[in-house]
Structures are given as structure tokens and as C-alpha cells.
Design a protein around this motif. Structure first.
Motif, PDB file in Angstrom:
ATOM      1  N   CYS A 225       9.057  -5.682 -10.128  1.00  0.00           N
ATOM      2  CA  CYS A 225       9.923  -5.737  -8.956  1.00  0.00           C
ATOM      3  C   CYS A 225       9.377  -4.845  -7.839  1.00  0.00           C
ATOM      4  CB  CYS A 225      11.353  -5.345  -9.310  1.00  0.00           C
ATOM      5  SG  CYS A 225      11.557  -3.632  -9.829  1.00  0.00           S
ATOM      6  N   THR A 226       9.681  -5.219  -6.602  1.00  0.00           N
ATOM      7  CA  THR A 226       9.162  -4.461  -5.459  1.00  0.00           C
ATOM      8  C   THR A 226      10.213  -3.493  -4.936  1.00  0.00           C
ATOM      9  OG1 THR A 226       9.983  -6.070  -3.870  1.00  0.00           O
ATOM     10  CG2 THR A 226       7.740  -6.406  -4.701  1.00  0.00           C
ATOM     11  N   LEU A 227       9.731  -2.483  -4.219  1.00  0.00           N
ATOM     12  CA  LEU A 227      10.662  -1.561  -3.572  1.00  0.00           C
ATOM     13  C   LEU A 227      11.553  -2.334  -2.592  1.00  0.00           C
ATOM     14  CD1 LEU A 227      11.634   1.340  -3.103  1.00  0.00           C
ATOM     15  CD2 LEU A 227       9.935   1.518  -1.284  1.00  0.00           C
ATOM     16  N   ALA A 228      10.982  -3.333  -1.909  1.00  0.00           N
ATOM     17  CA  ALA A 228      11.763  -4.116  -0.946  1.00  0.00           C
ATOM     18  C   ALA A 228      12.996  -4.716  -1.618  1.00  0.00           C
ATOM     19  CB  ALA A 228      10.895  -5.216  -0.346  1.00  0.00           C
TER      20      ALA A 228
ATOM     21  N   GLU B 171       0.823  -1.218   0.000  1.00  0.00           N
ATOM     22  CA  GLU B 171       0.000   0.000   0.000  1.00  0.00           C
ATOM     23  C   GLU B 171       0.858   1.269   0.000  1.00  0.00           C
ATOM     24  OE1 GLU B 171      -3.552   0.120   0.406  1.00  0.00           O
ATOM     25  OE2 GLU B 171      -3.414  -2.021  -0.107  1.00  0.00           O
ATOM     26  N   VAL B 172       0.284   2.326  -0.569  1.00  0.00           N
ATOM     27  CA  VAL B 172       0.833   3.664  -0.359  1.00  0.00           C
ATOM     28  C   VAL B 172       0.235   4.167   0.948  1.00  0.00           C
ATOM     29  CG1 VAL B 172       0.875   6.044  -1.206  1.00  0.00           C
ATOM     30  CG2 VAL B 172       1.027   4.132  -2.824  1.00  0.00           C
ATOM     31  N   ILE B 173       1.063   4.599   1.886  1.00  0.00           N
ATOM     32  CA  ILE B 173       0.546   5.022   3.189  1.00  0.00           C
ATOM     33  C   ILE B 173       0.236   6.515   3.185  1.00  0.00           C
ATOM     34  CG2 ILE B 173       1.064   5.170   5.670  1.00  0.00           C
ATOM     35  CD1 ILE B 173       3.038   2.796   5.158  1.00  0.00           C
ATOM     36  N   ASP B 174       1.130   7.291   2.580  1.00  0.00           N
ATOM     37  CA  ASP B 174       0.957   8.745   2.636  1.00  0.00           C
ATOM     38  C   ASP B 174       1.799   9.392   1.541  1.00  0.00           C
ATOM     39  OD1 ASP B 174       0.127  11.202   3.717  1.00  0.00           O
ATOM     40  OD2 ASP B 174       1.996  11.408   4.831  1.00  0.00           O
ATOM     41  N   ILE B 175       1.264  10.438   0.932  1.00  0.00           N
ATOM     42  CA  ILE B 175       2.044  11.179  -0.061  1.00  0.00           C
ATOM     43  C   ILE B 175       2.054  12.642   0.349  1.00  0.00           C
ATOM     44  CG2 ILE B 175       2.215  11.880  -2.488  1.00  0.00           C
ATOM     45  CD1 ILE B 175       0.586   9.372  -3.190  1.00  0.00           C
ATOM     46  N   ASN B 176       3.209  13.262   0.339  1.00  0.00           N
ATOM     47  CA  ASN B 176       3.287  14.682   0.659  1.00  0.00           C
ATOM     48  C   ASN B 176       4.021  15.392  -0.484  1.00  0.00           C
ATOM     49  OD1 ASN B 176       4.120  17.228   1.665  1.00  0.00           O
ATOM     50  ND2 ASN B 176       3.769  16.503   3.755  1.00  0.00           N
TER      51      ASN B 176
ATOM     52  N   ASN C  82       7.721  -1.161  -7.889  1.00  0.00           N
ATOM     53  CA  ASN C  82       8.420   0.087  -8.211  1.00  0.00           C
ATOM     54  C   ASN C  82       7.520   1.015  -9.020  1.00  0.00           C
ATOM     55  OD1 ASN C  82       9.980   1.628 -10.352  1.00  0.00           O
ATOM     56  ND2 ASN C  82      11.650   1.145  -8.959  1.00  0.00           N
ATOM     57  N   ILE C  83       6.858   0.481 -10.037  1.00  0.00           N
ATOM     58  CA  ILE C  83       6.063   1.324 -10.932  1.00  0.00           C
ATOM     59  C   ILE C  83       4.841   1.901 -10.215  1.00  0.00           C
ATOM     60  CG2 ILE C  83       4.568  -0.494 -11.881  1.00  0.00           C
ATOM     61  CD1 ILE C  83       6.169   2.257 -13.990  1.00  0.00           C
ATOM     62  N   ASP C  84       4.315   1.167  -9.231  1.00  0.00           N
ATOM     63  CA  ASP C  84       3.123   1.660  -8.530  1.00  0.00           C
ATOM     64  C   ASP C  84       3.411   2.901  -7.691  1.00  0.00           C
ATOM     65  OD1 ASP C  84       1.220   0.094  -9.621  1.00  0.00           O
ATOM     66  OD2 ASP C  84       1.165  -1.393  -8.003  1.00  0.00           O
ATOM     67  N   ILE C  85       4.658   3.100  -7.294  1.00  0.00           N
ATOM     68  CA  ILE C  85       4.983   4.352  -6.587  1.00  0.00           C
ATOM     69  C   ILE C  85       4.839   5.505  -7.572  1.00  0.00           C
ATOM     70  CG2 ILE C  85       6.671   5.619  -5.211  1.00  0.00           C
ATOM     71  CD1 ILE C  85       8.041   2.978  -4.600  1.00  0.00           C
ATOM     72  N   SER C  86       5.447   5.356  -8.741  1.00  0.00           N
ATOM     73  CA  SER C  86       5.324   6.408  -9.756  1.00  0.00           C
ATOM     74  C   SER C  86       3.871   6.592 -10.178  1.00  0.00           C
ATOM     75  CB  SER C  86       6.194   6.087 -10.975  1.00  0.00           C
ATOM     76  OG  SER C  86       7.544   6.359 -10.680  1.00  0.00           O
ATOM     77  N   ASN C  87       3.146   5.487 -10.337  1.00  0.00           N
ATOM     78  CA  ASN C  87       1.737   5.603 -10.733  1.00  0.00           C
ATOM     79  C   ASN C  87       0.921   6.401  -9.718  1.00  0.00           C
ATOM     80  OD1 ASN C  87       2.147   4.208 -13.086  1.00  0.00           O
ATOM     81  ND2 ASN C  87       1.435   2.228 -12.271  1.00  0.00           N
TER      82      ASN C  87
ATOM     83  N   TYR D 197       8.825   8.470  -9.105  1.00  0.00           N
ATOM     84  CA  TYR D 197       9.893   7.911  -8.268  1.00  0.00           C
ATOM     85  C   TYR D 197      11.023   7.526  -9.219  1.00  0.00           C
ATOM     86  CZ  TYR D 197      12.513   4.607  -5.397  1.00  0.00           C
ATOM     87  OH  TYR D 197      13.525   3.963  -4.744  1.00  0.00           O
ATOM     88  N   ALA D 198      12.231   8.051  -8.968  1.00  0.00           N
ATOM     89  CA  ALA D 198      13.256   8.051 -10.017  1.00  0.00           C
ATOM     90  C   ALA D 198      13.897   6.704 -10.387  1.00  0.00           C
ATOM     91  CB  ALA D 198      14.329   9.079  -9.675  1.00  0.00           C
ATOM     92  N   PRO D 199      14.352   5.894  -9.436  1.00  0.00           N
ATOM     93  CA  PRO D 199      15.044   4.667  -9.876  1.00  0.00           C
ATOM     94  C   PRO D 199      14.097   3.779 -10.702  1.00  0.00           C
ATOM     95  CG  PRO D 199      15.481   5.094  -7.557  1.00  0.00           C
ATOM     96  CD  PRO D 199      14.389   6.036  -7.976  1.00  0.00           C
ATOM     97  N   ASP D 200      14.552   3.360 -11.874  1.00  0.00           N
ATOM     98  CA  ASP D 200      13.654   2.645 -12.788  1.00  0.00           C
ATOM     99  C   ASP D 200      14.303   1.400 -13.378  1.00  0.00           C
ATOM    100  OD1 ASP D 200      15.473   4.108 -14.264  1.00  0.00           O
ATOM    101  OD2 ASP D 200      14.095   4.477 -15.923  1.00  0.00           O
TER     102      ASP D 200
END
Lengths: 406, 477
Positions: B153-156, B110-115, B129-134, B143-146
Motif C-alpha cells: 500500500c502507498t502513503l497516498a 521517491e524519498v525527497i529528504d530525511i532529517n 508504506n514499508i519503503d518509508i521505514s526501510n 514510520y509508525a502506522p503499519d
């Protein structure tokens, strides 16, 4: 007067640390000593300086990489880079002048040991982000390396970042390799006068949310602003909010116009040309506004949107002057002298709003009696102690400079 | 691949498998422990498919608290833990051991919070990874690293390997884009490091944890930096009649003071396979191809691309083509990003990840050609030219044991060459099992001891993703 060890080769450095390790003799570690007055005071009979470990050992402008022995003066490195229109993009702040030293004394090793980053941090990252490789001597007296001379490297653990910002308490760096970048052709600055802290931070956060790559954002209280901006530009005294753009000339015309347009709600800014801009930002980098005083100075790192709230809460209890950098996320706070340099208030307010504070300027007695580096949460503190023990089991390198017993 | 040396499994753990699985089932919701053979098979390998090993079980916790309970249980019972994101590791980073469990973080996505004011996003680590940018794209952020595998792939996993990508020349890799973490240690303790501020107090534990290949703990949440997207971006293709000309052109561009957001290099075999797959319009009559992307407004893009073409002129580029539309740009990138898959359709391949100083490029490419020829194997080269991160793909036939053995030897020689010229074994994929035995070509024992002591400090019994990163013989007894 303490003994001074001045190795001119890595081997000598390793031997000196190994001797201290086996004799369990604590040593003060430094470069040129320009930041000696930061941290908890040390009581060691021996000091070690890397000042004689000098020289640029590799510079490949087309590969954006430079290596130098740790004691090489930062000034020498910046001159060499400038000959190729390159620079250290993270523009390390010079703490020397506000600590009563001359400007430009620092060594490159100390820049990374203290993880000193300037205004461009918001765009390009911190000092630690530009460190590609190190050679160092740990408290065990053993030479080790990490990273290398290439831009990308995930071979093994990332000890470069572990050592950056450790203030000489884990290892003494003998050589550092860093990423260098081209300097922009030209610089311009948009200057807003008279914004309150809250509105200024709103403006800065809005600016950084545009695609125009703002590379520096500071907001200075009136007393500080008057020291950095000529009165003919300032016209009336008051706080100043400065936004920096760097690029090719045609881009700057375009970007200044667009940025001004998108910030119209905050008023019409003055525009500083290339020469005036460079002068302004080099003063910011030398923290000129903090010079000529011995009043305590705190460096507070927080989320930008917390900055104004945090300062307002402090200003209710503490007489202070403030400069914000990093879009509001970095606060330089000069407090009126007091018995604890404002430590109790700063500690309480920062704990409430989030972030952390470091006492950068205060006399040695004060630095010995209050927390210079803010206390860490228990989990992080436990790991901190273990990391110290792993690199420096006898506790000989800058013992207690950051935290008691570390 | 050939048989992989591994640790002697803990017979006590294997014998108690049923008891341990019952114990794990009490810690997490029903259905979160996968112990049957078919279910476990999904976790027996990652993207380095040559190695396979069934774990004792796979556990899929949904919260940090559940992760904490599972790790504490494993710590107390001496059970090894292999943390896993999406299993896209190319170096066997998520390869299980016979006496380990796999701890998958994919439910925590999940995305917890965006500021947007502070330019931060707090997310659970199992997010792709792509869902952060989405999640931040509607406001013009990313989100820059691609990494090429960013759809899956996951952020983890990115945090474990300190992943890069095609655009890190300008925006940096994972470690440059993360501000805070929540990590669970093997004793179950939950620790928060950093936060929304731009630098964290004390030692840079964040920097140490990122890239530690799942050997320090399990990260369940992270605060990442999000950036405002440029007004526009456009790639340009340039062909060259030699790799040397292409490499020299890259040096000249960077030396001139222009840092394009990406510079990708493909050699002839790679160009042909990718063109066949993506129909991107790559020129087929050249020896080397550069994809150069710049960002900015329309006018700025025009200006930068014409500056670059001017700089490139002495290197006699052919088939210069500037993308004319978003669709054309997408096709150009599709060819590059699906390169590994495209080559996978025609042959098995072994993907290398060495990095070299850019100045040695043509010499190294020639030597890689010679090494592969000596082993009678073909090679295709695709890589991030701006930062010297090579991805030679050594083509082989997986059903032919002799080819398998030659491919492994060939790969090791290529990586040794990278180290010899001043580079390193891995630029973004990680060491994993694949390169652990080569570590002594780059590091001394003393170097590695300084690293392994940090492993021991986080995980005294070496239960977290052991048998990775370090040569087996160097492990503390």
C-alpha cells in the motif's frame, strides 16, 4: 457591558446560536474566559460561555476514554483521572497565569478549541491527537457530531481535527470525548547547565533519537531557568536544558544511566528525583517563567534544528528572553515592550527561517493592530475563508478572532 | 457482490472519450495514459474485488506539475477523477466509474529528504508504506502506522483512508504521524500545508484532508514523523478458553497502566487457518488467542511480560509462550499479518472493520456468531483488541449468488451492531462504496451535511472520487 448567554443544555446552546445566526448578531464564544486575551480583539454585544455545560458523562478507565460536557473544568477532569492513575497525556499548557489569571481555570472544551499541548507533545502528540469525538453547534445553529467514543474511527470526514484549534470560530463544542492514558509510575529529569542554544538543541535532538522515550525537553535562558530551578541545584546561574524520563522505577535507573552515557559529549547532568521533577514540569506547564510580567510574548513553532538560528537572528534586533520546548521546535519568546511588540522583526525572521508565530500576550490595542496569528499563504487562506463560510455563513462565531473576516 | 447502485454516467463525457484521451496525452509524457482495454483492466477494481468497473483511461503522472495539469484539464472538462495508490483498498475506495479516469500516483515514489534531528521524512505520496521505514531503518528509525498491506500500500492511500495498523495502540494512526502535505486541487492549484514544525498554523486543514478518501484533492508529497525504534520488542502468545476471558484480560492489562505496543486477538477458526499457513506455533486447543507485544531493553521486556502474566493469571490463560528469538517473533507476526491471505486460500471472505467499546467485546462476538449463523455463514475473527477494532471475516462462496447476498446482509447487520453498542462502521479501512449506504445508521443528515459542505468547498462539482462515502440520495443536486 455585554449580554452573557450561559446555556446549561446543548438544546439551549443550539437555540442561542440559531437566534444569533438568524439575527446575524456576532457573539463572543468562550469557556471560562481564561484565554479571552488571546487573539484579535472582538467587538460583540453578546458573549456566550459554556461554563454551565458541565459534567463528566462517560469514563471507562480500561477503555482509555472519557467524555465530558465542554464547560467541565479541566481541573475536575484531571482529578478524576488521577484517582485511576491516568491523565491527559498531552499535558495542556495553562495560558491563564501568564495572562494574569489564576492557574487551573480553563475548561476542557477550550483546551481542544485552542489545541493546547504541553511538553509531552513530542512523545504522545498534541491535544488534537487525543480528541476522539465531539458534539458541537455550528454557526448555523445546528447540532452535529463527529468521531465517537472508540479509539479508531475513520467513518466520514475527520471534523474533530477540523474543529480543534479553531478558537471557537467554526462551532461551539458542547461535548468532547478524549483518549486518556496511564500515568507513569515515576519521573526523573536530567539537567544540563550552561549549554548555548545551539548546543542544547543538538543535545535534545540527540536525546530524542535514542530509544529511551524522552517525554519532555526544554531549554531555558538563564533568567527563566533561575525561576524554575533551586539555586542549590543550579549552583551557578545560566541556561538550563532539562530532559524528562517517565517509566517504572527499574526502567528509569537503566534509562537515565544509558541516556547520560549517550549524551556524555554535552557534560554530566544533574539528576532530579521524582518529586523535584514533577514540580519542575508542572511549572513548565503553567509557563511560570512568563508570569508576573505584561511584556509581549510570542509563541513560535518551527523545526527544532531552526530554533537556535531563528532566535539568534531575532536577538540581534530585539531584546528578548527565550524558552524552548519540544526539543527546540517550540519557542516562547518574551520581547521588551515596543510599538509593535516586535511583530515586524518576528514576521521577517520567521518568514526567512520557516515556521510560524502567534502573539499570545499583548494588550488589546496591539492585538488589534498587528497580526496575532501569522498570515497564511494565499492558497491556505482561501480554504480558511471557505471553511469558515461552510460552518458559519453569517460569520457570527468569534468573528475576526484569528484573521480579519474569518 | 450484488449490483452496485451508481451515478448515471455523464453521456457527454463518454461520447467525447477519444477527444479527452488525446487531450490527456498532451499533458503527460508518452506512455503515461493507458487507454487500451487490457491496460485499463489493471485498474478496474481494488482489494474489494467483488466490484469492477472499467474507467475511461488510467493516467500515471510522474510529477506534481503533471498532476496539476491533469486535474485542471479534468476540472474544465467535467471528467471525474479516481485517485489511486496501490489499489489495496478493502472498501472500494479506488473503484472507478465508467465516466472517470483513474489517476495513479505510483510513479511518484521517491524519498525527497530525511532529517533525523527533526525526526521528519519528506516523501512523494506514491511511496509504499514499508519503503518509508526501510529508508530510515539503517539509523534505527521507523514510520509508525503499519497496515497489514504495508508491503504494497502507498502513503497516498494511507492518507486518504487515515490508515492504522497493529501498532497504533501506542503510536497512533496516519493523522497522528503526518506534519505536512502538498495537495493538488481540482482546478490545478498546488497548495502546501504544514511542514516540518509540529503544528501547522490556522485551521487544521491537514487533519481534514487526511481521511477524506481522495475527495478533496490529490496529495503528491507529505512530511511524515519518523520515530526511533525501541531497543527491542518481543511478542507473547496467550490462549484462553473463552473470548470473554481473553477480552477481560485485555481490559485488565490496560487498566493496570501497561499499554503494550500491540494486542491482537484471534478466535478459534482464525487460529487454525493462520497456523496452517504460517506454522507460527499458535495453540490449537484454545477458543481465543492474544498476541501481546511489548518493547524495551531485554530487562524491561522481561519485566513487562512478567507483569502481564501476573495480571492475566485470574483469566486462566493456557499455552503461554514468550518468543525466544527474532525468527520466532517474525513467525508469530507472519501468522497474524498474513491472516487475510491465509483465509482467502480456503474461502472467499468479506472483511468487516467495525469498532466497538472494548467492554462490550464478548457480548458483541457472541452476537456476531448468532448473526452469521442466522445467515448460514461461517465467520473468523481477527482484530486489534487494544482498540476494539474488529475484523470479522465472513466466509462465503463467491460463485453462489445466494451466499453473496447473504454475506452482504450479514456484514451490514454486523456493522449496525457495532454502531448500536457505541462503536463505528469503520476503524481503518474507510467507507468507500462499501459502507456509504450505512452512513445514516451512524450519522444524522445534519451531521453528514456538515461533512458534505466541506467536500463541496474543495470540489464544487463533485468530480473527485464521487459516489463514495455518502449515501447517493444525499448528494447535493
Amino acid at each position: 457591558m455585554s449580554d452573557l448567554i450561559q446555556p446549561s443544555e446543548e438544546k439551549e446552546l443550539a437555540a442561542a446560536v440559531a437566534d444569533a445566526n438568524s439575527a446575524q448578531t456576532p457573539i463572543e464564544v468562550m469557556g471560562a474566559g481564561s484565554k479571552r486575551a488571546v487573539g484579535r480583539p472582538l467587538q460583540t454585544a453578546t458573549s456566550l460561555t459554556t461554563e454551565k455545560l458541565t459534567g463528566i458523562t462517560l469514563y471507562e478507565p480500561t477503555e482509555l476514554v472519557l467524555s465530558a460536557r465542554a464547560g467541565t473544568p479541566l481541573a475536575e477532569i484531571e482529578e478524576t483521572l488521577a484517582e485511576n492513575d491516568q491523565h491527559l497525556a498531552f499535558e495542556p499548557v495553562d495560558l491563564g497565569p501568564m495572562l494574569g489569571q489564576d492557574a487551573g481555570l480553563g475548561t476542557i472544551g477550550a483546551v481542544f478549541a485552542a489545541n493546547l499541548s504541553g511538553s509531552r507533545r513530542i512523545q504522545v502528540g498534541a491535544a488534537r491527537d487525543h480528541l476522539l469525538g465531539i458534539r458541537a453547534v455550528s454557526g448555523r445553529g445546528e447540532v452535529f457530531k463527529s468521531g465517537g467514543r472508540v479509539m479508531k474511527n475513520v467513518t466520514g470526514y475527520d471534523l474533530c481535527r477540523g474543529i480543534a484549534g479553531s478558537w471557537g470560530t467554526l462551532a461551539v463544542m458542547s461535548e468532547v470525548t478524549m483518549k486518556v492514558l496511564p500515568r507513569a509510575q515515576s519521573t526523573r529529569t536530567l539537567l544540563f547547565v550552561g549549554l548555548t542554544d545551539e548546543v542544547a538543541i543538538e543535545a535534545m535532538c540527540a536525546a530524542i533519537g535514542t530509544p529511551f522515550e524522552v517525554s519532555g525537553m526544554v531549554h531555558l535562558h538563564g533568567e527563566f531557568a533561575a525561576r524554575l530551578v533551586d539555586s542549590d541545584i543550579l549552583r551557578r546561574p545560566g541556561p538550563v536544558t532539562a530532559l524528562r524520563l517517565e517509566n517504572f522505577e527499574p526502567s528509569l535507573d537503566y534509562r537515565c544511566a544509558r541516556l547520560t552515557e549517550s549524551l556524555a559529549a554535552f557534560g554530566k547532568p544533574a539528576e532530579l528525583d521524582d518529586a523535584v521533577s514533577r514540580d519542575f514540569w508542572s511549572n513548565v506547564r503553567r509557563l511560570s517563567f512568563l508570569q508576573g510580567s505584561t511584556d509581549p510574548v510570542w509563541r513560535i513553532s518551527t523545526a527544532p534544528t531552526n530554533g537556535a538560528k531563528l532566535v539568534a537572528a531575532l536577538a540581534r534586533r530585539l531584546e528578548c528572553r527565550v524558552a524552548y520546548d519540544w526539543s527546540g521546535g517550540l519557542i516562547w519568546l518574551q520581547a521588551a515592550p515596543s510599538a509593535d511588540a516586535g511583530a515586524a522583526e518576528v514576521g521577517r525572521v520567521v518568514a526567512e527561517t520557516g515556521g510560524y508565530a502567534t502573539l499570545i500576550r499583548a494588550d488589546a490595542n496591539l492585538r488589534g493592530s498587528v497580526n496575532v496569528f501569522q498570515q497564511l499563504n494565499p492558497g491556505v487562506m482561501a480554504l480558511t475563508r471557505k471553511l469558515k463560510e461552510s460552518f458559519d455563513p453569517a460569520g457570527i462565531l468569534n468573528p475576526g478572532r484569528m484573521y480579519s473576516g474569518v | 457482490m450484488t449490483d452496485l447502485a451508481t451515478l448515471e454516467p455523464d453521456a457527454g463525457v463518454l461520447d467525447r472519450r477519444d477527444v479527452l484521451i488525446r487531450g490527456l496525452r498532451e499533458l503527460v509524457p508518452e506512455g503515461s495514459v493507458i487507454a487500451d482495454e487490457d491496460g485499463r483492466r489493471a485498474f478496474e477494481t481494488d482489494a474489494l474485488t467483488a466490484y469492477r468497473q472499467m474507467p475511461l483511461a488510467a493516467v500515471l503522472p510522474a510529477t506534481t506539475q503533471q498532476v496539476s495539469r491533469v486535474l485542471k484539464f479534468c476540472g474544465e472538462n467535467g471528467v471525474k477523477v479516481i485517485a489511486r495508490g496501490a489499489g489495496t483498498s478493502l472498501c472500494g475506495g479506488a473503484l472507478p466509474l465508467q465516466d472517470s479516469i483513474v489517476l495513479g500516483v505510483s510513479k511518484m515514489n521517491e524519498v525527497i529528504d530525511i532529517n533525523f534531528e527533526n525526526r521528519t521524512a519528506r516523501v512523494q505520496a506514491g511511496i509504499t508504506n514499508i519503503d518509508i521505514s526501510n529508508a530510515v531503518a539503517p539509523r534505527g528509525f521507523f514510520y509508525a502506522p503499519d497496515p497489514s498491506s504495508q508491503l504494497a500500500c502507498t502513503l497516498a492511500g494511507n492518507l486518504a483512508m487515515n490508515s492504522g495498523g497493529a501498532h497504533c495502540l501506542k503510536y497512533g494512526v496516519t493523522t497522528n504521524n503526518v506534519l505536512g502535505l502538498k495537495i493538488v486541487l481540482i482546478d490545478g492549484e498546488i497548495i502546501e500545508i504544514g511542514g516540518e514544525e509540529l503544528d501547522a498554523p490556522g485551521y487544521d486543514l491537514l487533519g481534514l484532508i487526511i481521511g477524506s478518501e481522495g475527495q478533496f484533492g490529490v496529495v503528491t508529497e507529505a512530511t511524515v514523523r519518523i520515530l526511533r525504534s525501541a531497543e527491542g520488542a518481543r511478542p507473547m502468545l496467550m490462549g484462553f478458553n473463552s473470548s470473554k476471558a481473553a477480552g477481560d484480560c485485555v481490559s485488565a492489562i490496560i487498566g493496570s497502566g501497561i499499554i503494550p505496543v500491540a494486542i491482537e486477538f484471534m478466535d478459534k477458526p482464525a487460529i487454525h487457518v493462520c497456523e496452517e499457513f504460517a506454522k507460527a506455533g499458535y495453540p490449537l486447543d484454545v477458543e481465543a488467542l492474544l498476541i501481546i507485544e511489548v518493547e524495551g531493553s531485554e530487562d524491561e521486556i522481561e519485566d513487562l511480560l512478567s507483569r502481564i502474566q501476573e495480571i492475566a493469571r485470574p483469566f486462566k490463560p493456557t499455552g503461554i509462550r514468550v518468543s525466544q528469538s527474532a525468527a520466532e517473533s517474525a513467525a508469530i507476526w507472519l501468522g497474524r499479518k498474513s491472516a487475510f491471505g491465509a483465509i482467502g486460500r480456503i474461502s472467499d471472505y468479506y472483511c468487516m472493520d467495525g469498532v466497538i467499546p472494548l467492554g462490550r467485546l464478548s457480548e458483541v462476538l457472541a452476537d456476531i456468531g448468532k448473526i452469521c449463523a442466522r445467515h448460514k455463514l461461517r465467520v473468523a475473527n481477527i482484530f486489534h483488541a487494544g482498540d476494539g477494532n474488529l475484523h470479522p471475516l465472513i466466509l462465503y462462496e463467491a460463485n453462489d449468488p445466494s451466499q453473496v447476498e447473504r454475506a452482504e446482509k450479514c456484514g451490514a447487520e454486523v456493522l449496525e451492531l457495532c454502531v448500536k453498542v457505541g462503536g463505528c462502521l469503520t476503524g481503518e479501512h474507510g467507507v468507500g462504496v462499501e459502507k456509504r449506504e450505512l452512513m445514516l445508521t451512524q450519522f444524522t443528515r445534519v451531521d453528514l451535511e456538515h461533512q458534505m459542505r466541506i467536500k463541496t468547498m474543495f470540489d464544487p462539482d463533485w468530480l473527485l472520487n464521487p459516489a463514495k462515502v455518502f449515501p447517493l440520495e444525499l448528494r447535493p443536486s
